[in-house]
Scaffold this motif. Structure first.
Motif, short mmCIF file in Angstrom:
data_model
loop_
_atom_site.label_atom_id
_atom_site.label_comp_id
_atom_site.label_asym_id
_atom_site.label_seq_id
_atom_site.Cartn_x
_atom_site.Cartn_y
_atom_site.Cartn_z
N UNK A 407 0.85 -1.19 0.00
CA UNK A 407 0.00 0.00 0.00
C UNK A 407 0.89 1.25 0.00
N UNK A 408 1.16 1.76 -1.20
CA UNK A 408 2.11 2.86 -1.34
C UNK A 408 1.44 4.21 -1.57
N UNK A 409 0.13 4.29 -1.39
CA UNK A 409 -0.59 5.53 -1.71
C UNK A 409 -0.14 6.71 -0.86
N UNK A 410 0.01 6.48 0.45
CA UNK A 410 0.42 7.57 1.34
C UNK A 410 1.84 8.02 1.04
N UNK A 411 2.73 7.05 0.81
CA UNK A 411 4.11 7.39 0.47
C UNK A 411 4.16 8.20 -0.81
N UNK A 412 3.34 7.81 -1.80
CA UNK A 412 3.30 8.53 -3.08
C UNK A 412 2.79 9.95 -2.89
N UNK A 413 1.81 10.11 -2.03
CA UNK A 413 1.26 11.44 -1.75
C UNK A 413 2.32 12.33 -1.12
N UNK A 414 3.05 11.81 -0.15
CA UNK A 414 4.05 12.63 0.55
C UNK A 414 5.20 13.03 -0.35
N UNK A 415 5.69 12.09 -1.17
CA UNK A 415 6.79 12.45 -2.05
C UNK A 415 6.31 13.42 -3.13
N UNK A 416 5.03 13.31 -3.52
CA UNK A 416 4.46 14.29 -4.45
C UNK A 416 4.44 15.68 -3.84
N UNK A 417 4.11 15.75 -2.55
CA UNK A 417 4.15 17.05 -1.85
C UNK A 417 5.56 17.62 -1.85
N UNK A 418 6.55 16.75 -1.58
CA UNK A 418 7.95 17.20 -1.56
C UNK A 418 8.36 17.78 -2.91
N UNK A 419 8.02 17.07 -3.97
CA UNK A 419 8.42 17.51 -5.32
C UNK A 419 7.71 18.81 -5.69
N UNK A 420 6.44 18.93 -5.35
CA UNK A 420 5.69 20.17 -5.65
C UNK A 420 6.34 21.37 -4.97
N UNK A 421 6.68 21.22 -3.70
CA UNK A 421 7.29 22.34 -2.96
C UNK A 421 8.66 22.68 -3.52
N UNK A 422 9.48 21.64 -3.74
CA UNK A 422 10.84 21.88 -4.25
C UNK A 422 10.82 22.48 -5.65
N UNK A 423 9.86 22.07 -6.48
CA UNK A 423 9.77 22.60 -7.84
C UNK A 423 9.51 24.09 -7.84
N UNK A 424 8.81 24.57 -6.83
CA UNK A 424 8.49 26.00 -6.74
C UNK A 424 9.60 26.81 -6.09
N UNK A 425 10.37 26.17 -5.22
CA UNK A 425 11.33 26.93 -4.39
C UNK A 425 12.79 26.65 -4.71
N UNK A 426 13.07 25.69 -5.58
CA UNK A 426 14.46 25.35 -5.92
C UNK A 426 14.61 25.27 -7.43
N UNK A 427 15.81 25.53 -7.96
CA UNK A 427 16.04 25.41 -9.41
C UNK A 427 15.76 24.00 -9.90
N UNK A 428 15.42 23.89 -11.19
CA UNK A 428 15.04 22.58 -11.76
C UNK A 428 16.18 21.57 -11.71
N UNK A 429 17.43 22.05 -11.72
CA UNK A 429 18.57 21.14 -11.71
C UNK A 429 19.15 20.94 -10.32
N UNK A 430 18.41 21.34 -9.28
CA UNK A 430 18.92 21.20 -7.92
C UNK A 430 18.85 19.75 -7.47
N UNK A 431 19.89 19.30 -6.75
CA UNK A 431 19.96 17.90 -6.33
C UNK A 431 18.93 17.55 -5.26
N UNK A 432 18.40 18.56 -4.56
CA UNK A 432 17.30 18.29 -3.63
C UNK A 432 16.13 17.67 -4.39
N UNK A 433 15.82 18.27 -5.53
CA UNK A 433 14.71 17.79 -6.35
C UNK A 433 15.02 16.42 -6.93
#
Length: 642
Positions: A407-433
């Motif tokens: 059951x990976x739905x919750x994990x997928x939701x959380x990592x989606x949140x991480x990527x959404x936030x990082x995409x807005x606040x960090x450059x596209x080539x940043x290693x955080x993303x």
């Protein structure tokens, strides 16, 4: 008869709300509110907090708090910082760019101050050409006067830059923090060479290195590291030669002219930098060095930061007993000093979650990450890099937790949140993303495997293709940042190997696993956990898909040996290797070994259910001092049985 508790608002809170309500009707610019800034800082920050909760007042508040002098006055007081965190959270949530405005104003002011200094120096050169003017005492006195005033202005701006830069990276606004600290460094470099300048510059470089490491600016961080190490050597050399004199009544303990707390902090930043670059041996070396400089007068936040980073370095070196001592001490000090709702406590919990995940206490790890997420979200809000990092960590912990459940739905939701936030606040080539995308790719692969049969076959292929794109993107960024011979790069090769196995591209999968194993062996040695992990994945490929059973058997036995050596007989990962061997022996009709490992697997299950067989960890008393902790650390490091 039931009694109802009635909460009566205090006179102060009632007056505060009333005052802010009147502002709602009248104010466009807070400059029109006479004597507002003459109020005590604590009251003023409460007013700003209440204003931030009212959207109509946020534009006026943005204008007010963009005054760097005012803002730096407020964040000078630790008791007020929580209020300012709250203001930031509310303003940034509504796209009021307080962080970028403060950075812009500070950089603009600093550039002007530097240009004034350049103009003054050029005028001095012109004046020196005039012999008659040089003979004038008045001109000489004026030069001295201007120099003194310039120096005072510089020190004031430097102090503001240090406070603002560190506040911004603590808040998670790393790009703005970097710009502020870079300009602060430029100001310091213009000062006359003396002991005070050298310490200011070292402190600034330490803060700059922190922001660069967090924002994955590794090339810049390497330059900063070189500058700082050279500066430490310069200060210590000057001290040894008698050019620097430290007064006996100085409250801070120093080593050869450099405050111990500053050395501990800087060496800790070096450990963090190398850890994020997966250079674990170097990270561990600097972590141990940072621990050497902790003492009774080290600020508690620095002590917590050093202890938790040292714990992480010990985890990847598989020194779990020592890591447990350090991380639990860090959590205890953070809780006792700052409380359970403070950012420092949440940071300590993050690293405790990392420790628990690595010692196979996955349920507890998820719980700790969840607690840290709640604290960070409450302080900083959802739109923040600090929160994004926890979403990624939590998603990975849930991915490990759900690996056998599916059951990976919750994990997928959380990592989606991480990527959404990082995409807005960090450059596209940043290693955080890139790191967050890697975690998402792992999760998508597992979801895809649940969609292999009709009617979901199309979803299966699409999810695997999306996973491949994410892995390839992360690999390219890792190659650009670290090169081929790096643990992070090896992990990406290993991830692609597993993915190609799922995509039935077995030759490609074999190549990726072999690359990962070679890099990890070269960097980490034969018996590291990462090496065992990659060996186990290649064994699985040979066993279930390529029918290379003898090669699979050899690899499984090596993986088991590494796991037993590092984690003991109750390690959860042993189950996959034991089951893999059973499949090998079943396919090769090796009944003797099949029966043998059936018994071993059953014994493993019994040991896993026996609480007494689980590892126990050394704990210190609640009142243990930082000296007690470091002394115990070095004793345990010298104990070869641990």
């Amino acid at each position: 008869m039931s009694s109802t508790t009635i909460i009566v608002p205090s006179l102060y809170s009632t007056a505060l709300k009333r005052f802010v309500k009147t502002l709602d009707l009248t104010v466009k610019n807070l400059n029109s509110v006479h004597n507002l800034r003459l109020l005590p800082a604590s009251i003023l920050s409460d007013i700003y907090c209440a204003m931030a909760e009212n959207y109509i007042l946020q534009d006026a508040l943005l204008s007010e708090l963009s005054d760097v002098n005012l803002f730096c006055k407020l964040i000078r007081y630790p008791s007020i910082r929580d209020n300012m965190f709250k203001v930031f959270k509310l303003m940034m949530k509504n796209d009021k760019p307080l962080a970028s405005e403060l950075q812009r104003v500070y950089v603009q002011r600093t550039k002007f101050l530097l240009s004034e200094q350049i103009l003054f120096q050029n005028n001095e050169k012109l004046v020196s050409l005039n012999d008659d003017f040089n003979e004038c005492n008045g001109a000489s006195n004026n030069d001295v006067y201007l120099n003194i005033n310039t120096s005072r202005s510089y020190f004031k701006e430097i102090d503001k830059g240090m406070r603002l830069g560190s506040f911004l990276y603590e808040c998670g606004w790393l790009e703005d923090s970097l710009k502020v600290l870079q300009m602060t460094r430029s100001l310091i470099q213009e000062l006359d060479d003396d002991y005070r300048k050298l310490l200011l510059l070292l402190n600034c470089l330490q803060k700059l290195l922190h922001a660069q490491a967090l924002f994955c600016c590794y090339k810049d961080a390497s330059i900063t590291t070189t500058q700082a190490l050279s500066l430490i050597e310069q200060i210590q050399s000057m001290y040894s030669s008698g050019q620097i004199f430290i007064e006996n009544n100085m409250s801070t303990t120093t080593t050869a002219g450099v405050p111990n707390s500053l050395l501990a902090n800087f060496y800790n930043e070096l450990s963090m930098l190398h850890f994020s670059r997966s250079e674990y041996d170097i990270s561990y070396k600097w972590a141990v060095k940072a621990l050497e400089f902790l003492c009774h007068d080290t600020p508690q936040k620095i002590s917590v930061d050093v202890l938790r980073q040292a714990a992480k370095s010990c985890v990847v070196k598989r020194k779990f007993q020592v890591a447990n001592l350090l991380i639990n001490s860090a959590v205890r000090i953070a809780e006792n000093t700052f409380g359970r709702h403070h950012n420092v406590y949440a940071d300590a919990l993050l690293d405790k979650g990392f420790f628990l995940l690595n010692v196979d206490s996955i349920n507890r790890s998820v719980e700790v990450y969840m607690e840290a997420l709640q604290i960070k979200t409450c302080i900083f809000g959802e739109r923040n890099l600090n929160v994004a990092v926890i979403y990624e960590d939590l998603a990975y912990a849930l991915y490990v937790y759900e690996y056998s459940r599916g059951n990976f739905n919750t994990a997928c939701k959380y990592v989606g949140n991480a990527i959404d936030i990082m995409s807005k606040l960090a450059p596209a080539n940043n290693l955080m993303l890139a790191s967050a995308k890697r975690v998402k790719a792992l999760i998508l692969e597992e979801i895809a495997l649940d969609h292999m049969v009709p009617p979901n076959a199309t979803d299966y292929k699409g999810l695997l293709k999306e996973s491949e794109d994410l892995h390839q993107s992360a690999l390219q960024l890792s190659l650009e940042a670290f090169g081929e011979v790096n643990v992070q790069t090896a992990k990406h090769y290993g991830n692609l190997g597993r993915l190609y196995q799922s995509m039935m591209r077995y030759t490609d999968a074999e190549e990726m696993h072999q690359r990962a194993i070679k890099i990890k062996r070269d960097l980490l040695g034969e018996y590291d956990y990462e090496v065992g992990l990659s060996i186990g994945h290649l064994a699985s490929l040979y066993n279930y898909h390529m029918k290379k059973y003898r090669q699979a058997e050899e690899l499984y036995l090596k993986s088991i040996h590494i796991s037993l050596r590092l984690f003991g007989q109750t390690y959860s990962g042993l189950e996959y290797d034991y089951r893999g061997l059973l499949h090998v022996y079943e396919q090769t009709n090796d009944n003797e070994n099949y029966i043998k490992f059936c018994d071993i697997l059953e014994e493993w299950r019994l040991m896993r259910s026996d609480e007494k067989r689980k590892p126990t960890y050394i704990e210190l008393n609640e009142d243990a001092t930082i000296e007690d902790i470091t002394q115990k650390f070095f004793e345990m490091c010298n104990d070869t049985t641990l």
